[in-house]
Structures are given as structure tokens and as C-alpha cells.
Design a protein around this motif. Sequence first.
Motif, PDB file in Angstrom:
ATOM      1  N   ILE A 183       0.803  -1.201  -0.189  1.00  0.00           N
ATOM      2  CA  ILE A 183       0.321  -0.115  -0.248  1.00  0.00           C
ATOM      3  C   ILE A 183       0.759   1.348  -0.077  1.00  0.00           C
ATOM      4  O   ILE A 183       0.882   2.336  -0.559  1.00  0.00           O
ATOM      5  CB  ILE A 183      -1.116   0.336   1.446  1.00  0.00           C
ATOM      6  N   PHE A 184       1.760   1.123   0.704  1.00  0.00           N
ATOM      7  CA  PHE A 184       3.120   2.734   1.048  1.00  0.00           C
ATOM      8  C   PHE A 184       3.143   2.339  -0.463  1.00  0.00           C
ATOM      9  O   PHE A 184       3.720   3.717  -0.906  1.00  0.00           O
ATOM     10  CB  PHE A 184       3.882   2.227   1.709  1.00  0.00           C
ATOM     11  N   ASP A 185       4.245   1.784  -1.298  1.00  0.00           N
ATOM     12  CA  ASP A 185       4.336   1.889  -2.245  1.00  0.00           C
ATOM     13  C   ASP A 185       3.029   2.470  -3.309  1.00  0.00           C
ATOM     14  O   ASP A 185       3.544   3.456  -4.296  1.00  0.00           O
ATOM     15  CB  ASP A 185       4.247   0.515  -3.408  1.00  0.00           C
ATOM     16  N   ASP A 186       1.799   2.129  -3.180  1.00  0.00           N
ATOM     17  CA  ASP A 186       1.189   3.061  -4.298  1.00  0.00           C
ATOM     18  C   ASP A 186       1.145   4.341  -3.937  1.00  0.00           C
ATOM     19  O   ASP A 186       0.660   5.966  -4.415  1.00  0.00           O
ATOM     20  CB  ASP A 186      -0.596   2.476  -3.613  1.00  0.00           C
ATOM     21  N   VAL A 187       1.366   4.823  -2.531  1.00  0.00           N
ATOM     22  CA  VAL A 187       1.292   6.135  -0.808  1.00  0.00           C
ATOM     23  C   VAL A 187       1.796   6.836  -2.873  1.00  0.00           C
ATOM     24  O   VAL A 187       2.534   8.032  -2.891  1.00  0.00           O
ATOM     25  CB  VAL A 187       1.340   6.207  -0.626  1.00  0.00           C
ATOM     26  N   LYS A 188       3.468   6.433  -2.252  1.00  0.00           N
ATOM     27  CA  LYS A 188       4.844   6.901  -3.058  1.00  0.00           C
ATOM     28  C   LYS A 188       4.549   6.968  -4.749  1.00  0.00           C
ATOM     29  O   LYS A 188       4.815   8.034  -5.245  1.00  0.00           O
ATOM     30  CB  LYS A 188       5.731   6.132  -3.499  1.00  0.00           C
ATOM     31  N   GLY A 189       4.029   6.290  -5.436  1.00  0.00           N
ATOM     32  CA  GLY A 189       3.144   6.731  -6.713  1.00  0.00           C
ATOM     33  C   GLY A 189       2.733   7.657  -6.313  1.00  0.00           C
ATOM     34  O   GLY A 189       2.467   8.998  -7.261  1.00  0.00           O
ATOM     35  N   LYS A 190       1.508   7.909  -5.581  1.00  0.00           N
ATOM     36  CA  LYS A 190       1.133   8.801  -5.469  1.00  0.00           C
ATOM     37  C   LYS A 190       1.571  10.532  -5.664  1.00  0.00           C
ATOM     38  O   LYS A 190       0.806  11.222  -6.162  1.00  0.00           O
ATOM     39  CB  LYS A 190      -0.593   8.545  -4.659  1.00  0.00           C
ATOM     40  N   TYR A 191       2.743  10.710  -4.623  1.00  0.00           N
ATOM     41  CA  TYR A 191       3.351  12.123  -4.829  1.00  0.00           C
ATOM     42  C   TYR A 191       4.911  11.998  -5.932  1.00  0.00           C
ATOM     43  O   TYR A 191       5.025  12.103  -4.971  1.00  0.00           O
ATOM     44  CB  TYR A 191       4.050  10.995  -3.258  1.00  0.00           C
ATOM     45  N   ASN A 192       4.641  10.553  -6.191  1.00  0.00           N
ATOM     46  CA  ASN A 192       5.560  10.590  -7.466  1.00  0.00           C
ATOM     47  C   ASN A 192       6.956  10.360  -6.607  1.00  0.00           C
ATOM     48  O   ASN A 192       8.086  10.818  -7.248  1.00  0.00           O
ATOM     49  CB  ASN A 192       5.461  12.674  -7.719  1.00  0.00           C
ATOM     50  N   ASN A 193       7.097   9.369  -5.648  1.00  0.00           N
ATOM     51  CA  ASN A 193       8.301   9.064  -4.799  1.00  0.00           C
ATOM     52  C   ASN A 193       8.705  10.453  -3.752  1.00  0.00           C
ATOM     53  O   ASN A 193      10.088  10.015  -3.891  1.00  0.00           O
ATOM     54  CB  ASN A 193       9.221   8.606  -5.797  1.00  0.00           C
ATOM     55  N   ASN A 194       8.744  11.727  -3.961  1.00  0.00           N
ATOM     56  CA  ASN A 194       9.226  13.120  -3.123  1.00  0.00           C
ATOM     57  C   ASN A 194       8.947  12.675  -1.514  1.00  0.00           C
ATOM     58  O   ASN A 194       8.351  11.187  -1.310  1.00  0.00           O
ATOM     59  CB  ASN A 194       8.156  14.221  -3.066  1.00  0.00           C
ATOM     60  N   LYS A 195      10.103  13.094  -0.850  1.00  0.00           N
ATOM     61  CA  LYS A 195       9.779  12.835   0.374  1.00  0.00           C
ATOM     62  C   LYS A 195       8.362  13.573   1.378  1.00  0.00           C
ATOM     63  O   LYS A 195       8.501  13.518   3.050  1.00  0.00           O
ATOM     64  CB  LYS A 195      10.817  13.307   1.113  1.00  0.00           C
ATOM     65  N   ARG A 196       7.627  14.302   0.485  1.00  0.00           N
ATOM     66  CA  ARG A 196       6.822  15.713   2.253  1.00  0.00           C
ATOM     67  C   ARG A 196       5.746  14.337   1.086  1.00  0.00           C
ATOM     68  O   ARG A 196       4.387  15.046   1.983  1.00  0.00           O
ATOM     69  CB  ARG A 196       6.464  16.549   0.883  1.00  0.00           C
ATOM     70  N   ILE A 197       4.816  12.977   1.958  1.00  0.00           N
ATOM     71  CA  ILE A 197       4.360  12.024   1.871  1.00  0.00           C
ATOM     72  C   ILE A 197       3.940  12.487   3.574  1.00  0.00           C
ATOM     73  O   ILE A 197       4.435  12.502   4.592  1.00  0.00           O
ATOM     74  CB  ILE A 197       4.842  10.548   1.593  1.00  0.00           C
ATOM     75  N   ASN A 198       2.329  12.465   3.816  1.00  0.00           N
ATOM     76  CA  ASN A 198       1.408  12.694   5.031  1.00  0.00           C
ATOM     77  C   ASN A 198       2.448  12.473   5.764  1.00  0.00           C
ATOM     78  O   ASN A 198       2.546  11.315   6.104  1.00  0.00           O
ATOM     79  CB  ASN A 198       0.739  12.625   4.674  1.00  0.00           C
ATOM     80  N   PRO A 199       2.722  12.723   6.419  1.00  0.00           N
ATOM     81  CA  PRO A 199       3.151  12.531   8.285  1.00  0.00           C
ATOM     82  C   PRO A 199       2.676  10.971   9.076  1.00  0.00           C
ATOM     83  O   PRO A 199       2.894  10.276   9.685  1.00  0.00           O
ATOM     84  CB  PRO A 199       3.909  13.356   9.020  1.00  0.00           C
ATOM     85  N   GLN A 200       1.256  11.557   8.788  1.00  0.00           N
ATOM     86  CA  GLN A 200      -0.142  10.134   9.760  1.00  0.00           C
ATOM     87  C   GLN A 200      -0.316   8.930   9.105  1.00  0.00           C
ATOM     88  O   GLN A 200       0.297   7.820   9.652  1.00  0.00           O
ATOM     89  CB  GLN A 200      -0.875  10.885  10.007  1.00  0.00           C
ATOM     90  N   ILE A 201       0.554   9.229   7.742  1.00  0.00           N
ATOM     91  CA  ILE A 201       0.829   7.478   7.000  1.00  0.00           C
ATOM     92  C   ILE A 201       1.621   7.306   7.215  1.00  0.00           C
ATOM     93  O   ILE A 201       2.113   5.641   7.950  1.00  0.00           O
ATOM     94  CB  ILE A 201       1.011   7.616   5.238  1.00  0.00           C
ATOM     95  N   ILE A 202       3.260   7.720   7.418  1.00  0.00           N
ATOM     96  CA  ILE A 202       4.522   6.947   7.701  1.00  0.00           C
ATOM     97  C   ILE A 202       4.479   7.007   9.471  1.00  0.00           C
ATOM     98  O   ILE A 202       4.902   5.369   9.010  1.00  0.00           O
ATOM     99  CB  ILE A 202       5.603   8.290   8.050  1.00  0.00           C
ATOM    100  N   THR A 203       3.573   8.055  10.239  1.00  0.00           N
ATOM    101  CA  THR A 203       3.175   6.874  11.659  1.00  0.00           C
ATOM    102  C   THR A 203       2.434   5.840  11.436  1.00  0.00           C
ATOM    103  O   THR A 203       3.298   4.335  12.047  1.00  0.00           O
ATOM    104  CB  THR A 203       2.639   8.122  12.195  1.00  0.00           C
ATOM    105  N   ALA A 204       1.306   5.096  10.680  1.00  0.00           N
ATOM    106  CA  ALA A 204       1.598   4.166  10.446  1.00  0.00           C
ATOM    107  C   ALA A 204       2.296   3.398  10.204  1.00  0.00           C
ATOM    108  O   ALA A 204       1.507   2.089  10.792  1.00  0.00           O
ATOM    109  CB  ALA A 204      -0.257   4.281  10.035  1.00  0.00           C
ATOM    110  N   LEU A 205       3.261   3.125   9.134  1.00  0.00           N
ATOM    111  CA  LEU A 205       3.560   2.842   8.782  1.00  0.00           C
ATOM    112  C   LEU A 205       4.477   1.542   9.701  1.00  0.00           C
ATOM    113  O   LEU A 205       5.042   1.206  10.128  1.00  0.00           O
ATOM    114  CB  LEU A 205       3.914   3.130   7.204  1.00  0.00           C
ATOM    115  N   ILE A 206       5.301   3.298   9.833  1.00  0.00           N
ATOM    116  CA  ILE A 206       6.386   2.688  11.048  1.00  0.00           C
ATOM    117  C   ILE A 206       5.578   1.692  12.593  1.00  0.00           C
ATOM    118  O   ILE A 206       6.617   0.896  12.326  1.00  0.00           O
ATOM    119  CB  ILE A 206       6.956   4.473  11.933  1.00  0.00           C
ATOM    120  N   ASP A 207       4.711   1.844  12.765  1.00  0.00           N
ATOM    121  CA  ASP A 207       3.979   1.224  13.751  1.00  0.00           C
ATOM    122  C   ASP A 207       3.894   0.071  13.367  1.00  0.00           C
ATOM    123  O   ASP A 207       3.897  -1.192  14.512  1.00  0.00           O
ATOM    124  CB  ASP A 207       2.559   2.503  14.409  1.00  0.00           C
TER     125      ASP A 207
END
Length: 275
Positions: free
Chosen positions: A188-212
Motif C-alpha cells: 500500500i505504501f508503494d501506491d502512496v509513493k506513486g501518488k506522491y511521485n516518490n518525493n519525500k513529502r508524504i503525509n506524516p500520519q501515513i509514515i506513523t502508521a507504517l512505522i507502527d
Amino acid sequence: NAINVFNDIPENEKNIEIIGAMMKAYYDNEEYNKSLNLFYETKKTTKYCMNDYLYVFALWSAGDLVSLHQGSLIIDDLNKSENSDILNNLYVQSAIITMYAKCNKFKEAINVFNNNINKYKNNYDKDGLLQLYCAIMECYTKKGDCKQALLLFDDIKNHKNIQLDDRIYCIAINACCHSGLVNDALSIFDDVKGKYNNNKRINPQIITALIDCLGRKGGDYLDKAENLYKIYLETNINLHYKMKTPSLLSLLLSLISDNNPCGTDICCCNNNCCS
């Protein structure tokens, strides 16, 4: 502050938009009783025409108070014939699902979704339909049926003309987290990265959920969690100030120091997530 500004507005100059903004302010600051009280006060005043916005915040407030009684009163009011247009609003239907789920009335929440999904599946209000899916996915995750939540995610993902938002990605990753489906979360995170064109400004809430999710699995996944922090947060300190959950660094350090595969229970997918 907001309360003083609101109180300073003469009664004859207040309108339903101003009242809605004050209800939202109360809700955002966890003053759920005050939000409900303003809702009821407004209803008593016949000069105002109630709208879906006020009902959504009233239902959310009842849910966060875990007050099935208050939520049921609001639903009873919605079932009156003069409120039929508001009741049929998809955001209101989503709020009803959320209220039931927070009161642990999962059967009722699922029934609301099932009674509406076929009727609104091809609805022009794509954003409203997406919120309906968000609400029921959170319901299933809270119920412990994370696999059903992910099936619904796949369903909405394949819906034509609907663009997934950050909130539903966060809910889906959180469902993976609670069911141990780490590889699904990474997919799912790969899909997110595609949505953001692989830049580093992905919503931090998503990063939090994945790290958890990675932290709960433990082992080598802790290295992946650390890499996520370095890639998406360490080089962009501004994101820290947008966090509404505990900082990712604190989360990461607790996971590493405790070496606890259960990790820290972070549920970032509430109504305010990713707003």
C-alpha cells in the motif's frame, strides 16, 4: 480566542456557517459536550436552517463521548421527514457509521453501510462515497475484522473515477498493522509513493502508521522503520510540526529500546487524521 470572537458576534449577525465553524472548533479541541450543546441550542432557534455540516459534528461528538443515547437522539431527529435530504447526505451517513462504531455497535454501523452502498455506489458525490468507505473500514478495524477492512479498501481502490486520499491510505495501513500484514502495508505504501511521485513529502500520519506496523512485527523490520524515519523525516524537519500523533522519533526509539514486537499502539485514523 475563537470562543471570544464567537460570543462577540451579535446574535442577529450569526449564521449557520459561523455556528458550524464554532462547533468544529469545539470538536477539534475535544470539547465534545460544548459542540453538542451548541447544536441543540441552534436547533431550538427556528431562525436557523440546520444543515448536514452541523449534524456531522454532532454525531462525531456523540461518538467521541461514547454516548449512544445522544447519537440515537440525533438519528431520530434525522429520521423526521423534514430532514430527509440531510439524512441522505453521504457525509451524514458516514458520521452515523462512525458514531455507532465508537459506541461498539458494529452491527448497526455495518447495516447502515450495507443499506446505502448499492444505492450510492454510482453516486456523483465521489468524495462522499470515499468518506463512507473510510468510516466502515475504521469500523471493521475497531471490530477486529481487519481483513474485511482491506477487502473494502481493494473495492474502493478499483472504483472508477475515485482518487484515494491520505486518510483512507492511513486507515488501510492501520488495518494491516493490527492484523500483522506487513507486506500488504508495504505494498500500500508503494501506491502512496506513486501518488506522491516518490518525493519525500508524504503525509506524516501515513509514515506513523507504517512505522507502527513495522515495529509491531519486530526483528529486521525495525531497520525498515528506522530507514523510513531517515528518508521521510530526518531531512525534512518541518513535517514534525505537522504531526498530530506522538513524534515518529519517540515512537521509533521506544520500539528499538523495548525490542517489543507488539510495538506502541498508535491509532492515527480518527476524524481529524490527515486533514
